[in-house]
Scaffold this motif. Structure first.
Motif, PDB file in Angstrom:
ATOM      1  N   GLY A 266      14.664  -5.738  -3.012  1.00 30.09           N
ATOM      2  CA  GLY A 266      13.913  -6.998  -2.650  1.00 30.09           C
ATOM      3  C   GLY A 266      12.783  -6.526  -1.952  1.00 30.09           C
ATOM      4  N   THR A 267      11.778  -7.528  -2.104  1.00 30.55           N
ATOM      5  CA  THR A 267      10.261  -7.331  -1.802  1.00 30.55           C
ATOM      6  C   THR A 267      10.065  -8.622  -0.859  1.00 30.55           C
ATOM      7  N   ILE A 268       9.669  -8.585   0.361  1.00 29.10           N
ATOM      8  CA  ILE A 268       9.280  -9.577   1.287  1.00 29.10           C
ATOM      9  C   ILE A 268       7.858  -9.727   1.169  1.00 29.10           C
ATOM     10  N   LEU A 269       7.590 -11.060   0.857  1.00 27.41           N
ATOM     11  CA  LEU A 269       6.347 -11.485   0.924  1.00 27.41           C
ATOM     12  C   LEU A 269       5.980 -12.281   1.914  1.00 27.41           C
ATOM     13  N   THR A 270       4.779 -11.677   2.619  1.00 21.45           N
ATOM     14  CA  THR A 270       4.165 -12.518   3.828  1.00 21.45           C
ATOM     15  C   THR A 270       2.850 -12.974   3.456  1.00 21.45           C
ATOM     16  N   VAL A 271       2.501 -14.265   3.627  1.00 22.53           N
ATOM     17  CA  VAL A 271       1.103 -15.095   3.135  1.00 22.53           C
ATOM     18  C   VAL A 271       0.597 -15.464   4.504  1.00 22.53           C
ATOM     19  N   HIS A 272      -0.826 -14.845   4.300  1.00 23.67           N
ATOM     20  CA  HIS A 272      -1.676 -15.039   5.604  1.00 23.67           C
ATOM     21  C   HIS A 272      -2.616 -16.181   5.013  1.00 23.67           C
ATOM     22  N   PRO A 273      -2.684 -17.292   6.120  1.00 23.89           N
ATOM     23  CA  PRO A 273      -3.574 -18.356   5.943  1.00 23.89           C
ATOM     24  C   PRO A 273      -5.045 -17.779   5.494  1.00 23.89           C
TER      25      PRO A 273
END
Lengths: 120, 117
Positions: free
Chosen positions: B110-117
């Protein structure tokens, strides 16, 4: 759109107790699966089931585990005597055809939302 | 035995930026490849799949993936990421006819994706 459902969403049990996790696969699907995901680890295959028989099972799926299709709609996973290490998210999946057999879209496995099992 | 590797455990991107999540598989025969997404507290949702034919496959939510046999890869891409794409992404492979293990999906870590505004 048809979907796989699972109940309960969260199950808390004491070590040594029996638990039954329930799944309702998509209605025209013939193949059923259980997977589990221990927190922070990979999703792991447990067992596949077809025509009221286990098709394949992993090393994890020992004598403490059993599966059943008690009626035309439900598919259950029973853990006879739970251990602390059984704490995980358990996912049910179903497909029209056995994944990998036809190479077509009917092989696709559709997953339920999971049951989080916590063993204390 | 087949295996799937996702080299990136955690990726952070800004909203609107492009995204590529890597997936490498180890399997001798023709692989059937999948990408699933898991949002917090949710189950696994199929994004796209590759069985045969065109090596560039389109999925839901604007995702695409390209199968490269020479590189044993099936990388997931999206040209412009939205904040709602923040989730964990899983690559998976299943064996094909002629193999010994039908029906069993093997997942990457798995790859955790974090999205910054």
């Amino acid at each position: 759109e048809p979907e796989v459902t699972q109940t309960p969403s969260h199950q808390v049990t004491q070590m040594g107790q029996e638990v039954i996790l329930r799944c309702v696969p998509i209605s025209n699907h013939l193949y059923f699966y259980w997977y589990r995901q221990i927190l922070g680890q990979k999703v792991e295959f447990l067992v596949s089931f077809y025509n009221n028989e286990i098709s394949e099972k992993s090393e994890i799926f020992d004598d403490q585990f059993s599966v059943e299709r008690p009626d035309g709609s439900n598919f259950t996973l029973k853990i006879r005597s739970t251990k602390l290490e059984d704490s995980a998210m358990y996912f049910c999946a179903s497909s029209e055809a056995l994944a990998g057999w036809t190479g077509s879209s009917t092989d696709t496995q559709y997953f339920g939302p999971g049951t989080r099992l916590t063993v204390l | 035995a087949q295996s799937v590797t996702q080299p990136d455990i955690h990726i952070t991107v800004s909203e609107g930026a492009s995204l590529e999540l890597r997936c490498n598989y180890s399997y001798g025969a023709t692989p059937y490849l999948f990408w699933y997404v898991q949002s917090p507290g949710q189950g696994l949702q199929l994004l796209l799949k590759y069985f045969s034919g065109d090596t560039l496959v389109q999925g839901i939510k604007g995702f695409e993936a390209e199968f490269k046999r020479s590189q044993s890869s099936f990388n997931l891409r999206k040209p412009s990421v939205h904040w709602s794409d923040a989730a964990e992404y899983f690559c998976a492979v299943v064996t094909n006819a002629g193999g010994t293990s039908y029906g069993k999906l093997t997942f990457g870590q798995g790859t955790i994706l974090t999205v910054h505004p």
